[in-house]
Scaffold this motif. Structure first.
Motif, PDB file in Angstrom:
ATOM      1  N   LEU A 146      -8.203 -13.068  10.012  1.00 44.69           N
ATOM      2  CA  LEU A 146      -8.449 -12.107   8.939  1.00 44.69           C
ATOM      3  C   LEU A 146      -7.236 -12.146   8.004  1.00 44.69           C
ATOM      4  O   LEU A 146      -6.086 -12.059   8.473  1.00 44.69           O
ATOM      5  N   SER A 147      -7.487 -12.321   6.704  1.00 42.16           N
ATOM      6  CA  SER A 147      -6.386 -12.406   5.739  1.00 42.16           C
ATOM      7  C   SER A 147      -6.590 -11.443   4.584  1.00 42.16           C
ATOM      8  O   SER A 147      -7.687 -11.384   4.013  1.00 42.16           O
ATOM      9  N   LEU A 148      -5.538 -10.730   4.239  1.00 45.38           N
ATOM     10  CA  LEU A 148      -5.587  -9.775   3.137  1.00 45.38           C
ATOM     11  C   LEU A 148      -4.325  -9.897   2.290  1.00 45.38           C
ATOM     12  O   LEU A 148      -3.262 -10.237   2.807  1.00 45.38           O
ATOM     13  N   THR A 149      -4.464  -9.598   0.994  1.00 44.43           N
ATOM     14  CA  THR A 149      -3.330  -9.599   0.086  1.00 44.43           C
ATOM     15  C   THR A 149      -3.280  -8.279  -0.655  1.00 44.43           C
ATOM     16  O   THR A 149      -4.315  -7.704  -0.983  1.00 44.43           O
ATOM     17  N   CYS A 150      -2.072  -7.789  -0.912  1.00 43.20           N
ATOM     18  CA  CYS A 150      -1.874  -6.569  -1.682  1.00 43.20           C
ATOM     19  C   CYS A 150      -1.059  -6.913  -2.924  1.00 43.20           C
ATOM     20  O   CYS A 150       0.112  -7.306  -2.824  1.00 43.20           O
ATOM     21  N   ALA A 151      -1.685  -6.803  -4.085  1.00 44.01           N
ATOM     22  CA  ALA A 151      -0.997  -7.046  -5.351  1.00 44.01           C
ATOM     23  C   ALA A 151      -0.357  -5.756  -5.836  1.00 44.01           C
ATOM     24  O   ALA A 151      -1.021  -4.714  -5.905  1.00 44.01           O
ATOM     25  N   VAL A 152       0.920  -5.837  -6.169  1.00 41.30           N
ATOM     26  CA  VAL A 152       1.671  -4.661  -6.614  1.00 41.30           C
ATOM     27  C   VAL A 152       1.926  -4.757  -8.116  1.00 41.30           C
ATOM     28  O   VAL A 152       2.401  -5.778  -8.606  1.00 41.30           O
ATOM     29  N   SER A 153       1.612  -3.696  -8.844  1.00 44.96           N
ATOM     30  CA  SER A 153       1.902  -3.639 -10.281  1.00 44.96           C
ATOM     31  C   SER A 153       2.621  -2.330 -10.591  1.00 44.96           C
ATOM     32  O   SER A 153       2.451  -1.339  -9.879  1.00 44.96           O
ATOM     33  N   GLY A 154       3.429  -2.353 -11.638  1.00 41.43           N
ATOM     34  CA  GLY A 154       4.176  -1.148 -11.999  1.00 41.43           C
ATOM     35  C   GLY A 154       5.411  -0.947 -11.164  1.00 41.43           C
ATOM     36  O   GLY A 154       6.025   0.127 -11.208  1.00 41.43           O
ATOM     37  N   GLY A 155       5.798  -1.959 -10.397  1.00 38.65           N
ATOM     38  CA  GLY A 155       6.985  -1.888  -9.560  1.00 38.65           C
ATOM     39  C   GLY A 155       7.222  -3.243  -8.925  1.00 38.65           C
ATOM     40  O   GLY A 155       6.316  -4.078  -8.901  1.00 38.65           O
ATOM     41  N   SER A 156       8.419  -3.479  -8.414  1.00 40.17           N
ATOM     42  CA  SER A 156       8.754  -4.773  -7.845  1.00 40.17           C
ATOM     43  C   SER A 156       8.893  -4.705  -6.331  1.00 40.17           C
ATOM     44  O   SER A 156       9.579  -3.821  -5.799  1.00 40.17           O
ATOM     45  N   ILE A 157       8.259  -5.659  -5.636  1.00 39.61           N
ATOM     46  CA  ILE A 157       8.403  -5.685  -4.183  1.00 39.61           C
ATOM     47  C   ILE A 157       9.776  -6.236  -3.789  1.00 39.61           C
ATOM     48  O   ILE A 157      10.125  -6.204  -2.604  1.00 39.61           O
ATOM     49  N   SER A 158      10.541  -6.692  -4.770  1.00 39.88           N
ATOM     50  CA  SER A 158      11.901  -7.156  -4.492  1.00 39.88           C
ATOM     51  C   SER A 158      12.907  -6.009  -4.526  1.00 39.88           C
ATOM     52  O   SER A 158      14.103  -6.222  -4.338  1.00 39.88           O
ATOM     53  N   SER A 159      12.437  -4.808  -4.786  1.00 39.52           N
ATOM     54  CA  SER A 159      13.320  -3.648  -4.806  1.00 39.52           C
ATOM     55  C   SER A 159      13.900  -3.383  -3.414  1.00 39.52           C
ATOM     56  O   SER A 159      13.192  -3.508  -2.409  1.00 39.52           O
ATOM     57  N   THR A 160      15.171  -3.002  -3.383  1.00 39.89           N
ATOM     58  CA  THR A 160      15.803  -2.671  -2.100  1.00 39.89           C
ATOM     59  C   THR A 160      15.447  -1.263  -1.640  1.00 39.89           C
ATOM     60  O   THR A 160      15.861  -0.836  -0.564  1.00 39.89           O
ATOM     61  N   ASP A 161      14.675  -0.546  -2.456  1.00 36.01           N
ATOM     62  CA  ASP A 161      14.385   0.863  -2.186  1.00 36.01           C
ATOM     63  C   ASP A 161      13.156   1.099  -1.316  1.00 36.01           C
ATOM     64  O   ASP A 161      12.923   2.233  -0.893  1.00 36.01           O
ATOM     65  N   TYR A 162      12.363   0.060  -1.064  1.00 33.40           N
ATOM     66  CA  TYR A 162      11.072   0.289  -0.397  1.00 33.40           C
ATOM     67  C   TYR A 162      10.747  -0.739   0.678  1.00 33.40           C
ATOM     68  O   TYR A 162      11.174  -1.878   0.622  1.00 33.40           O
ATOM     69  N   TYR A 163       9.934  -0.292   1.650  1.00 36.23           N
ATOM     70  CA  TYR A 163       9.230  -1.171   2.567  1.00 36.23           C
ATOM     71  C   TYR A 163       7.790  -1.242   2.062  1.00 36.23           C
ATOM     72  O   TYR A 163       7.305  -0.336   1.385  1.00 36.23           O
ATOM     73  N   TRP A 164       7.098  -2.293   2.447  1.00 40.35           N
ATOM     74  CA  TRP A 164       5.697  -2.492   2.078  1.00 40.35           C
ATOM     75  C   TRP A 164       4.914  -2.762   3.339  1.00 40.35           C
ATOM     76  O   TRP A 164       5.346  -3.541   4.197  1.00 40.35           O
ATOM     77  N   GLY A 165       3.753  -2.112   3.486  1.00 44.64           N
ATOM     78  CA  GLY A 165       3.070  -2.237   4.765  1.00 44.64           C
ATOM     79  C   GLY A 165       1.567  -2.097   4.716  1.00 44.64           C
ATOM     80  O   GLY A 165       0.970  -1.941   3.640  1.00 44.64           O
ATOM     81  N   TRP A 166       0.992  -2.192   5.901  1.00 42.77           N
ATOM     82  CA  TRP A 166      -0.461  -2.109   6.073  1.00 42.77           C
ATOM     83  C   TRP A 166      -0.805  -1.048   7.106  1.00 42.77           C
ATOM     84  O   TRP A 166      -0.173  -0.968   8.168  1.00 42.77           O
ATOM     85  N   VAL A 167      -1.819  -0.260   6.790  1.00 42.83           N
ATOM     86  CA  VAL A 167      -2.373   0.749   7.696  1.00 42.83           C
ATOM     87  C   VAL A 167      -3.877   0.535   7.709  1.00 42.83           C
ATOM     88  O   VAL A 167      -4.481   0.339   6.649  1.00 42.83           O
ATOM     89  N   ARG A 168      -4.497   0.580   8.876  1.00 41.45           N
ATOM     90  CA  ARG A 168      -5.938   0.359   8.925  1.00 41.45           C
ATOM     91  C   ARG A 168      -6.662   1.568   9.521  1.00 41.45           C
ATOM     92  O   ARG A 168      -6.057   2.397  10.210  1.00 41.45           O
ATOM     93  N   GLN A 169      -7.960   1.649   9.241  1.00 42.68           N
ATOM     94  CA  GLN A 169      -8.776   2.768   9.703  1.00 42.68           C
ATOM     95  C   GLN A 169     -10.156   2.262  10.107  1.00 42.68           C
ATOM     96  O   GLN A 169     -10.999   1.986   9.238  1.00 42.68           O
ATOM     97  N   PRO A 170     -10.422   2.135  11.407  1.00 41.73           N
ATOM     98  CA  PRO A 170     -11.774   1.765  11.851  1.00 41.73           C
ATOM     99  C   PRO A 170     -12.780   2.804  11.381  1.00 41.73           C
ATOM    100  O   PRO A 170     -12.428   3.977  11.212  1.00 41.73           O
ATOM    101  N   PRO A 171     -14.016   2.403  11.165  1.00 48.22           N
ATOM    102  CA  PRO A 171     -15.033   3.346  10.674  1.00 48.22           C
ATOM    103  C   PRO A 171     -15.106   4.605  11.524  1.00 48.22           C
ATOM    104  O   PRO A 171     -15.257   4.533  12.746  1.00 48.22           O
ATOM    105  N   GLY A 172     -14.982   5.755  10.892  1.00 47.83           N
ATOM    106  CA  GLY A 172     -15.099   7.031  11.575  1.00 47.83           C
ATOM    107  C   GLY A 172     -13.932   7.394  12.463  1.00 47.83           C
ATOM    108  O   GLY A 172     -14.012   8.364  13.236  1.00 47.83           O
TER     109      GLY A 172
END
Lengths: 121, 111
Positions: A18-44
């Motif tokens: 399974l492959s997913l991509t998250c495109a970020v706009s309005g900010g840089s993922i190279s910033s030292t101020d943030y982590y970037w991550g994934w959270v999932r939610q099975p149906p219900g």
């Protein structure tokens, strides 16, 4: 205004990756101020943290998924990605990408709209 | 099975005060900040409370958080129909090298 947008196949066959991509706009993922991550939610069901990454490539994984999950980032495209190998029906979920400030709020303060991935033959 | 325990559902009438509980252990709630997220139907979660009892900009003061030991509570006063949503608690867990844990979510119904 920061925006996160998930993309990827909506249907994945069992045992495939399974492959997913998250495109970020309005900010840089190279910033030292943030982590970037994934959270999932099975149906219900409730939310489950999958993985996070820092701008320098440091990665953090949910111990229960660690052997099958890889998170990476592409600074040139300002996006980050998730791969879950050997997918099963239990991986069927809405996958959200999210930002976590390194200071202050310290948790997921901006979210994408989510992308439903179904694992089925 | 979620690491943090929340009631599956709570309900209240407009104007009432309701509370949602979230219990954990010494490795998560007992030793780290707790966060609350509101998830409207069909939408992404939205941060509602951070560092146990801090509201992000734009969140009404009808929402409040408290913590005692390994349990936390989210209180909503002056209940409104637009508060009907799922509420999720979360915390960092220090075990197994550190990881985020969530509750199973609580469905709030405004009668």
């Amino acid at each position: 205004q920061l925006q996160l947008q998930e993309s990827g196949p909506g249907l994945v066959k069992p045992s495939e990756t399974l492959s997913l991509t998250c495109a970020v706009s309005g900010g840089s993922i190279s910033s030292t101020d943030y982590y970037w991550g994934w959270v999932r939610q099975p149906p219900g069901k409730g939310l489950e943290w999958v993985a996070s990454i820092y701008y320098n490539g440091d990665t953090y994984y949910n111990p229960s998924l660690k052997t099958r999950v890889t998170i990476s980032l592409d600074a040139s495209k300002n996006q980050f990605s998730l791969k879950v190998s050997a997918a099963t029906a239990a991986d069927t979920a809405v996958y959200f990408c999210a930002r976590t400030p390194k200071t202050g709020i310290l948790t997921f303060d901006r979210w994408g709209q989510g992308s439903l991935v179904t694992v089925s033959s | 099975q979620s690491v943090l325990t929340q009631p599956p559902s709570v309900s209240g009438t407009p104007g009432q005060r309701v509370t949602i509980s979230c219990s954990g252990s010494t490795s998560n709630v007992g030793s780290n900040y707790v966060y609350w997220f509101q998830q409207l139907p069909g939408a992404a979660p939205k941060l509602l409370m951070y560092r146990n009892d801090q509201r992000p900009s734009g969140v009404p003061d009808r929402f409040s958080g408290s913590k005692s030991g390994t349990s936390v509570s989210l209180a909503i006063s002056g209940l409104r129909s637009e508060d009907e949503a799922d509420y999720h608690c979360a915390a960092w867990d220090d075990s197994l090298g550190g990881h985020w844990v969530f509750g199973g979510g609580t469905k709030l119904t405004v009668l």
